[in-house]
Design a protein around this motif. Structure first.
Motif, PDB file in Angstrom:
ATOM      1  N   UNK A 165     -14.073 -29.366 -57.271  1.00 44.81           N
ATOM      2  CA  UNK A 165     -14.983 -28.256 -57.035  1.00 44.81           C
ATOM      3  C   UNK A 165     -14.362 -26.999 -57.617  1.00 44.81           C
ATOM      4  N   UNK A 166     -15.097 -26.291 -58.413  1.00 47.63           N
ATOM      5  CA  UNK A 166     -14.551 -25.033 -58.925  1.00 47.63           C
ATOM      6  C   UNK A 166     -14.736 -23.957 -57.857  1.00 47.63           C
ATOM      7  N   UNK A 167     -13.869 -22.979 -57.878  1.00 46.97           N
ATOM      8  CA  UNK A 167     -13.957 -21.927 -56.870  1.00 46.97           C
ATOM      9  C   UNK A 167     -15.266 -21.159 -56.994  1.00 46.97           C
ATOM     10  N   UNK A 168     -15.839 -21.117 -58.200  1.00 48.56           N
ATOM     11  CA  UNK A 168     -17.116 -20.411 -58.391  1.00 48.56           C
ATOM     12  C   UNK A 168     -18.279 -21.140 -57.708  1.00 48.56           C
ATOM     13  N   UNK A 169     -18.160 -22.471 -57.560  1.00 51.36           N
ATOM     14  CA  UNK A 169     -19.243 -23.262 -56.975  1.00 51.36           C
ATOM     15  C   UNK A 169     -19.122 -23.453 -55.471  1.00 51.36           C
ATOM     16  N   UNK A 170     -18.042 -22.962 -54.878  1.00 50.18           N
ATOM     17  CA  UNK A 170     -17.891 -23.041 -53.428  1.00 50.18           C
ATOM     18  C   UNK A 170     -18.905 -22.096 -52.806  1.00 50.18           C
ATOM     19  N   UNK A 171     -19.719 -22.598 -51.899  1.00 49.05           N
ATOM     20  CA  UNK A 171     -20.797 -21.802 -51.326  1.00 49.05           C
ATOM     21  C   UNK A 171     -20.346 -21.044 -50.087  1.00 49.05           C
ATOM     22  N   UNK A 172     -20.458 -19.739 -50.170  1.00 47.80           N
ATOM     23  CA  UNK A 172     -20.149 -18.866 -49.045  1.00 47.80           C
ATOM     24  C   UNK A 172     -21.442 -18.270 -48.503  1.00 47.80           C
ATOM     25  N   UNK A 216      -4.531 -20.024 -52.328  1.00 46.75           N
ATOM     26  CA  UNK A 216      -5.038 -21.364 -52.024  1.00 46.75           C
ATOM     27  C   UNK A 216      -5.863 -21.909 -53.189  1.00 46.75           C
ATOM     28  N   UNK A 217      -6.591 -21.054 -53.859  1.00 50.31           N
ATOM     29  CA  UNK A 217      -7.370 -21.470 -55.031  1.00 50.31           C
ATOM     30  C   UNK A 217      -6.409 -21.868 -56.156  1.00 50.31           C
ATOM     31  N   UNK A 218      -5.367 -21.077 -56.359  1.00 56.67           N
ATOM     32  CA  UNK A 218      -4.377 -21.376 -57.401  1.00 56.67           C
ATOM     33  C   UNK A 218      -3.656 -22.686 -57.085  1.00 56.67           C
ATOM     34  N   UNK A 219      -3.212 -22.839 -55.853  1.00 56.45           N
ATOM     35  CA  UNK A 219      -2.494 -24.053 -55.475  1.00 56.45           C
ATOM     36  C   UNK A 219      -3.384 -25.291 -55.607  1.00 56.45           C
ATOM     37  N   UNK A 220      -4.661 -25.164 -55.241  1.00 54.43           N
ATOM     38  CA  UNK A 220      -5.575 -26.299 -55.351  1.00 54.43           C
ATOM     39  C   UNK A 220      -5.691 -26.773 -56.794  1.00 54.43           C
ATOM     40  N   UNK A 221      -5.606 -25.849 -57.732  1.00 53.64           N
ATOM     41  CA  UNK A 221      -5.716 -26.231 -59.141  1.00 53.64           C
ATOM     42  C   UNK A 221      -4.446 -26.918 -59.656  1.00 53.64           C
ATOM     43  N   UNK A 222      -3.338 -26.757 -58.960  1.00 51.41           N
ATOM     44  CA  UNK A 222      -2.070 -27.347 -59.392  1.00 51.41           C
ATOM     45  C   UNK A 222      -1.827 -28.749 -58.831  1.00 51.41           C
ATOM     46  N   UNK A 223      -2.536 -29.110 -57.793  1.00 51.12           N
ATOM     47  CA  UNK A 223      -2.302 -30.401 -57.143  1.00 51.12           C
ATOM     48  C   UNK A 223      -3.130 -31.481 -57.837  1.00 51.12           C
ATOM     49  N   UNK A 224      -2.482 -32.575 -58.220  1.00 48.15           N
ATOM     50  CA  UNK A 224      -3.204 -33.672 -58.877  1.00 48.15           C
ATOM     51  C   UNK A 224      -3.895 -34.570 -57.843  1.00 48.15           C
ATOM     52  N   UNK A 225      -4.951 -34.060 -57.230  1.00 48.44           N
ATOM     53  CA  UNK A 225      -5.625 -34.750 -56.124  1.00 48.44           C
ATOM     54  C   UNK A 225      -6.005 -36.185 -56.496  1.00 48.44           C
ATOM     55  N   UNK A 226      -6.684 -36.355 -57.620  1.00 50.73           N
ATOM     56  CA  UNK A 226      -7.215 -37.679 -57.964  1.00 50.73           C
ATOM     57  C   UNK A 226      -6.117 -38.669 -58.339  1.00 50.73           C
ATOM     58  N   UNK A 240      -9.233 -21.905 -47.068  1.00 52.98           N
ATOM     59  CA  UNK A 240      -8.616 -23.138 -46.592  1.00 52.98           C
ATOM     60  C   UNK A 240      -9.614 -24.293 -46.648  1.00 52.98           C
ATOM     61  N   UNK A 241     -10.878 -24.013 -46.380  1.00 48.20           N
ATOM     62  CA  UNK A 241     -11.895 -25.053 -46.488  1.00 48.20           C
ATOM     63  C   UNK A 241     -12.034 -25.512 -47.936  1.00 48.20           C
ATOM     64  N   UNK A 242     -12.016 -24.576 -48.853  1.00 53.79           N
ATOM     65  CA  UNK A 242     -12.039 -24.930 -50.272  1.00 53.79           C
ATOM     66  C   UNK A 242     -10.807 -25.771 -50.619  1.00 53.79           C
ATOM     67  N   UNK A 243      -9.663 -25.363 -50.143  1.00 54.05           N
ATOM     68  CA  UNK A 243      -8.400 -26.042 -50.442  1.00 54.05           C
ATOM     69  C   UNK A 243      -8.433 -27.509 -50.026  1.00 54.05           C
ATOM     70  N   UNK A 244      -9.049 -27.824 -48.899  1.00 55.05           N
ATOM     71  CA  UNK A 244      -9.090 -29.219 -48.438  1.00 55.05           C
ATOM     72  C   UNK A 244     -10.291 -29.986 -48.991  1.00 55.05           C
ATOM     73  N   UNK A 245     -11.058 -29.362 -49.879  1.00 56.77           N
ATOM     74  CA  UNK A 245     -12.115 -30.091 -50.576  1.00 56.77           C
ATOM     75  C   UNK A 245     -13.513 -29.978 -50.016  1.00 56.77           C
ATOM     76  N   UNK A 246     -13.736 -29.082 -49.084  1.00 51.97           N
ATOM     77  CA  UNK A 246     -15.085 -28.871 -48.562  1.00 51.97           C
ATOM     78  C   UNK A 246     -15.835 -27.991 -49.559  1.00 51.97           C
TER      79      UNK A 246
END
Length: 146
Positions: free
Chosen positions: A10-17, A29-39, A90-96
């Motif tokens: 999920x891109x940070x631009x598409x996270x719905x607030x 948290x947005x920067x760190x999320x982009x550095x983690x190889x989740x998949x 934090x919700x974005x960070x965990x993939x919501x």
């Protein structure tokens, strides 16, 4: 049971607030999320679960993300869940994908996350993140020199 969600990062631009807000790309948290190889580590996490028995498990990103939040902030399991509930970053960070005022999981789930992820896997993920950060910083310094 583990159900692999077929969703791209999920891109940070598409996270719905609420109220049409947007997440800041400069947030830690947005920067760190982009550095983690989740998949990259999702399959290994999924191997802990049955394909057809039991309740669906929380995603790898949610499990690892929650543990990272807990450790980075130095808080209890219950406080971790409360912080995630209250904070869209934090919700974005965990993939919501959009902000919700609901708790994403019970605090007792962090015990299961710790058991499944283990120290060895977390260390490999950390190594991968550090490597990614070093590669990003070296490529940026090369760009600045030219």
């Amino acid at each position: 049971m583990y159900r692999k969600e077929e969703q791209s990062q999920i891109s940070s631009e598409n996270f719905e607030l609420p109220f049409e807000g947007k997440l800041s790309k400069d947030n830690r948290w947005v920067i760190m999320a982009s550095l983690i190889p989740w998949s990259e580590f999702e399959e290994e996490y999924a191997s802990f679960f049955s394909l057809d028995m039991g309740a669906p498990a929380k995603s790898f990103r949610m499990a690892l993300g929650a543990l990272i939040i807990k450790e980075k902030l130095g808080i209890t399991d219950r406080e971790t869940v409360e912080q995630i509930k209250e904070n869209p970053y934090l919700q974005y960070f965990i993939g919501i994908s959009s902000y919700s005022n609901d708790t994403p999981f019970d605090a007792s789930m962090l015990v299961h996350f710790r058991q499944r992820l283990g120290v060895e896997l977390v260390n490999r993920i950390n190594q991968k993140m550090v490597k990614e950060m070093l590669e990003n910083s070296s490529s940026e310094s090369i760009k600045k020199k030219t």
